[in-house]
Scaffold this active site. Structure first.
Site, PDB file in Angstrom:
ATOM      1  N   SER A 228      41.234  30.113  61.030  1.00 11.67           N
ATOM      2  CA  SER A 228      40.681  31.047  61.838  1.00 11.67           C
ATOM      3  C   SER A 228      38.999  30.893  62.248  1.00 11.67           C
ATOM      4  O   SER A 228      38.600  31.464  63.039  1.00 11.67           O
ATOM      5  CB  SER A 228      40.768  32.486  61.171  1.00 11.67           C
ATOM      6  OG  SER A 228      39.831  32.398  60.116  1.00 11.67           O
ATOM      7  N   GLY A 229      38.379  29.922  61.524  1.00 13.87           N
ATOM      8  CA  GLY A 229      37.176  29.810  61.612  1.00 13.87           C
ATOM      9  C   GLY A 229      36.398  30.726  60.554  1.00 13.87           C
ATOM     10  O   GLY A 229      35.167  30.784  60.641  1.00 13.87           O
ATOM     11  N   GLY A 230      37.127  31.459  59.815  1.00 15.77           N
ATOM     12  CA  GLY A 230      36.409  32.285  58.890  1.00 15.77           C
ATOM     13  C   GLY A 230      35.812  31.504  57.748  1.00 15.77           C
ATOM     14  O   GLY A 230      36.201  30.229  57.761  1.00 15.77           O
ATOM     15  N   VAL A 231      35.264  32.196  56.617  1.00 18.59           N
ATOM     16  CA  VAL A 231      34.749  31.390  55.499  1.00 18.59           C
ATOM     17  C   VAL A 231      35.812  30.500  54.906  1.00 18.59           C
ATOM     18  O   VAL A 231      35.592  29.376  54.637  1.00 18.59           O
ATOM     19  CB  VAL A 231      34.045  32.433  54.777  1.00 18.59           C
ATOM     20  CG1 VAL A 231      33.392  31.508  53.240  1.00 18.59           C
ATOM     21  CG2 VAL A 231      32.799  33.091  55.261  1.00 18.59           C
ATOM     22  N   ASP A 232      36.970  31.453  54.542  1.00 18.50           N
ATOM     23  CA  ASP A 232      38.087  30.492  53.827  1.00 18.50           C
ATOM     24  C   ASP A 232      38.404  29.552  54.321  1.00 18.50           C
ATOM     25  O   ASP A 232      38.882  28.458  54.075  1.00 18.50           O
ATOM     26  CB  ASP A 232      38.965  31.718  53.577  1.00 18.50           C
ATOM     27  CG  ASP A 232      38.511  32.820  52.883  1.00 18.50           C
ATOM     28  OD1 ASP A 232      37.352  32.770  52.172  1.00 18.50           O
ATOM     29  OD2 ASP A 232      39.184  33.965  52.918  1.00 18.50           O
ATOM     30  N   SER A 233      39.029  29.624  55.702  1.00 23.29           N
ATOM     31  CA  SER A 233      39.656  28.545  56.504  1.00 23.29           C
ATOM     32  C   SER A 233      38.757  27.363  56.544  1.00 23.29           C
ATOM     33  O   SER A 233      39.207  26.247  56.606  1.00 23.29           O
ATOM     34  CB  SER A 233      40.340  28.977  57.585  1.00 23.29           C
ATOM     35  OG  SER A 233      39.222  29.242  58.636  1.00 23.29           O
ATOM     36  N   THR A 234      37.355  27.643  56.759  1.00 20.88           N
ATOM     37  CA  THR A 234      36.386  26.741  56.762  1.00 20.88           C
ATOM     38  C   THR A 234      36.425  25.733  55.676  1.00 20.88           C
ATOM     39  O   THR A 234      36.338  24.607  55.769  1.00 20.88           O
ATOM     40  CB  THR A 234      35.163  27.080  57.140  1.00 20.88           C
ATOM     41  OG1 THR A 234      35.325  27.891  58.442  1.00 20.88           O
ATOM     42  CG2 THR A 234      33.972  26.142  57.777  1.00 20.88           C
TER      43      THR A 234
ATOM     44  N   CYS B 210      41.215  49.038  30.550  1.00 23.50           N
ATOM     45  CA  CYS B 210      41.965  49.943  31.245  1.00 23.50           C
ATOM     46  C   CYS B 210      43.451  50.056  30.594  1.00 23.50           C
ATOM     47  O   CYS B 210      43.436  50.664  29.272  1.00 23.50           O
ATOM     48  CB  CYS B 210      42.161  49.675  32.449  1.00 23.50           C
ATOM     49  SG  CYS B 210      42.445  51.080  33.675  1.00 23.50           S
TER      50      CYS B 210
ATOM     51  N   HIS C 232      36.193  48.566  33.563  1.00 26.16           N
ATOM     52  CA  HIS C 232      36.763  47.438  34.059  1.00 26.16           C
ATOM     53  C   HIS C 232      35.355  46.546  33.816  1.00 26.16           C
ATOM     54  O   HIS C 232      34.531  46.476  35.259  1.00 26.16           O
ATOM     55  CB  HIS C 232      37.059  47.458  35.648  1.00 26.16           C
ATOM     56  CG  HIS C 232      38.376  47.993  35.668  1.00 26.16           C
ATOM     57  ND1 HIS C 232      39.487  47.207  35.323  1.00 26.16           N
ATOM     58  CD2 HIS C 232      38.936  49.177  35.879  1.00 26.16           C
ATOM     59  CE1 HIS C 232      40.627  47.830  35.475  1.00 26.16           C
ATOM     60  NE2 HIS C 232      40.225  49.176  35.657  1.00 26.16           N
TER      61      HIS C 232
ATOM     62  N   GLU D 297      35.125  43.498  34.552  1.00 25.87           N
ATOM     63  CA  GLU D 297      35.372  42.342  35.385  1.00 25.87           C
ATOM     64  C   GLU D 297      34.952  42.360  36.693  1.00 25.87           C
ATOM     65  O   GLU D 297      34.817  41.546  37.657  1.00 25.87           O
ATOM     66  CB  GLU D 297      36.878  41.899  35.234  1.00 25.87           C
ATOM     67  CG  GLU D 297      37.927  42.876  35.930  1.00 25.87           C
ATOM     68  CD  GLU D 297      38.219  43.917  35.072  1.00 25.87           C
ATOM     69  OE1 GLU D 297      37.687  44.271  33.974  1.00 25.87           O
ATOM     70  OE2 GLU D 297      39.564  44.390  34.977  1.00 25.87           O
TER      71      GLU D 297
END
Ligand code: XMP
Length: 606
Positions: free
Chosen positions: A226-232, A80, A172, A174
């Site tokens: 929060s219990g989402g994927v990331d914080s878990t 780009c 792009h 990527e």
């Protein structure tokens, strides 16, 4: 061990870091460099990739970087803006125009090692305002994109000078939407730069555990979970690095959670054995009071992010653990979309990137084990740590929760640009035989790496998905001030819309929570929960002619890394059920489906 390295020069494109992630995914270490870094910063490079940018190459913006890179005897590939800078540097021309977003078909001029193993044509992903219109001596065109109903053929979509080892792609590779982008990147890294495989997720985890132990020393971490994927996954990594004794988790109910979410989250952490020090705060009153009658999306996001820290500080004081470091499950898109890299535009301020947190980061008080990763890598890492499939493959849910899905207004229609856009809109929609109504509110989007806070358009009069897709692409690229299109599914007449006043209050949030719960249950019931990456439900304070109450928008998308997304169709039977259920909710008057890809829309509306 000496490992091969590719450097990615980050001009602030939304996908700069994704390029590095894709190179690592191919099995080679990739690091980010800044445009002004000196030649010595590339002393061990096997190759360089130049990213896209919110700047315009045609206007000479951000042109003051270290051009010494072009004298280095290593291959350089630009995407780009990077492609345009390479073309310009070697005597080509770049002009403002020929903008494209979304899918294009790339037609190759012949065989080239960069496209080894691929096809005579490939689907690629575009997001640009500028185009290369001429190439310099020694360069050849490797491919062009095929014209569409709205735009002619697009020349110089891929260019090369094999003698100098300089290459450029207007598209792009990527982003996951470029069907064989991974292969193109691997062809550059292995075929052109001659690298060997030397990086994987286990190497990352080892390095990360070491980094956390060094940062935390003999201290402890208090993680906002929060219990989402990331914080878990962040909790699991921190638990592994520090042991359960030195990890406290805080789950906050901010009043904008899903139905019955907090109870389920506390159970999830207990199941994972991460409940040694698990704390809970019901702070819904605090959050809703802080939000009050705030309307502007960025202001709402900042209040939510700052309130999290207030609640966190209160809890830490109550527990007597003020000296603990703050842990967060921040992933890379949170940083880049907040404009957290040197040049990136602020698309939206993620809740974990507000100023108070930036200040804590500057003081070394924040631990973020996933800040280099994208969702797909987070899930892979979670799998390697033995986290249950169902916890890892939950739909992503943003930190500010339903707060970014509950649009607010004081009832004033936002029509400042309507005189300019309405004739253009009627002309483009007319070519596709669809009815189009510009809506007098705005939502957040992203166009060519820049924030776009613009109007949605309500479409009706067709259910031909292919035609609608083309119409959306044409409307969002041809008509100024439009970044989204939604399809009318039911309730009222799509001929006119009035703005209602509506703020972040419990009644509206409860309505949205119910609608969201119906959508989630419907996806499960129809066996498509896993197939759809995320499906926000949005409450918009707009009342269609002939209806009583607000508009609900369904936003089912497919994505892998959340940096790009495509809208997906829902099964007819599910739409039928949702129409019946959601339109029966108190305060809801109409139902629509968001048809927009990202770019130009973002996944969430705010
Ligand atoms: P957008 O709307 O920017 O969303 O296309 C990309 C992904 O990020 C999630 N999202 C957030 N996640 N804090 C988060 O943890 C936030 O402030 C936030 N805002 C958006 C969004 O749900 C999508 O998966």
């Amino acid at each position: 061990m000496q490992t091969d390295k590719i450097y990615v020069i980050d001009f602030g494109g939304q996908y700069a870091h994704l390029i590095a992630a894709k190179v690592r995914r191919a099995g080679v270490l990739a690091e980010i460099r800044q445009p002004e870094d000196p030649d010595e910063a590339y002393s061990d490079a096997r190759g360089i990739i130049i990213s896209g940018s919110p700047a315009l190459a045609s206007h000479g913006e951000d042109a003051d970087y270290n051009k010494g890179i072009f004298d280095l005897p290593i291959p350089i590939l630009g995407f780009c803006f990077g492609h345009q800078e390479i073309a310009k540097h070697y005597g080509g021309e770049v002009e403002h125009g020929g903008r494209q977003w979304g899918f294009s078909e790339l037609k190759f001029s012949g065989d080239h090692p960069l496209f080894k193993g691929l096809g005579p044509s490939e689907t690629v992903w575009m997001s640009h305002y500028d185009s290369v219109t001429a190439i310099g001596p020694g360069f050849v065109e490797l491919g062009h994109t095929e014209g569409t109903r709205e735009a002619p053929d697009h020349r110089f979509a891929a260019i090369a000078n094999d003698e100098l080892h300089r290459y450029g792609f207007q598209f792009h590779p990527e982003v996951d939407d470029t069907a064989h982008g991974d292969e193109m990147i691997a062809n550059f890294v292995f075929g052109i730069c001659g690298c060997e495989k030397s990086w994987d997720m286990a190497t990352f985890l080892d390095a990360e555990l070491g980094r956390i132990r060094e940062q935390v020393g003999d201290g402890s971490v208090f993680l906002l979970a929060s219990g989402g994927v990331d914080s878990t996954v962040a909790a699991a990594v921190l638990g592994k690095a520090l042991g359960p004794e030195r990890l406290h988790l805080l789950h906050v109910d901010n009043g904008m959670m899903r139905k019955d979410e907090s109870a389920a989250v506390l159970e999830l952490f207990a199941d994972l054995g991460l409940d040694k020090h698990l704390h809970f705060a019901d702070a819904s009153d605090t959050f809703l009071q802080a939000l009050g009658q705030t309307i502007e999306p960025e202001a709402k996001r900042k209040i939510i992010g700052e309130t999290f820290i207030e609640v966190f500080d209160d809890k830490a004081n109550e527990l007597g653990i003020q000296e603990y470091l703050l842990g967060q499950g921040t992933i890379y898109p949170d940083t880049v979309e907040t404009g957290g890299t040197k040049r990136a535009d602020t698309i939206k301020t993620h809740h974990n990137r507000v100023q108070v947190i930036e200040d804590l980061i500057a003081r070394g008080r924040v631990v973020e084990p996933l800040s280099e990763l994208y969702k797909v890598e987070v899930r892979e890492l979670g799998e390697s740590l033995g986290i249950d499939h169902s916890a890892l493959w939950r739909h992503p849910f943003p930190g500010p929760g339903l707060g970014v899905r509950c649009l607010c207004s004081d009832g004033t229609p936002d029509t400042a640009h309507f005189d300019e856009l309405l004739p253009e809109l009627a002309a483009v929609a007319g070519r596709y035989g669809v009815q189009a109504l510009a809506l007098p509110i705005r939502s957040v989007g992203v166009k060519a790496d820049l924030r776009a806070y613009e109007h949605p358009v309500l479409l009706s009069g067709s259910d031909d998905w292919e035609l609608l897709r083309e119409a959306v692409s044409a409307i969002t690229s041809k008509v100024a001030h439009i970044n989204r299109c939604v399809l009318h599914l039911g309730g009222g007449e799509p001929s006119g819309a009035t703005v209602l006043s509506g703020y972040m209050d419990r009644k509206r949030l409860d309505t949205l929570r119910e609608a969201d719960a119906m959508v989630m249950a419907g996806l499960e019931r129809h066996g498509i929960y896993d197939e759809i990456w995320q499906c926000p439900t949005v409450l918009v304070p707009l009342q269609l002619a002939g209806s009583e109450g607000e508009m609900v928008v369904l936003r089912p998308i497919r994505s892998e890394r959340a940096m790009t997304a495509t809208a997906v169709e829902l099964p007819g039977a599910l739409v039928e059920e949702l129409r019946e259920g959601i339109l029966a909710l108190d305060g809801v008057g109409s139902l629509t489906l968001d048809l927009t890809s990202k770019p130009p829309g973002t996944i969430e509306w705010e």
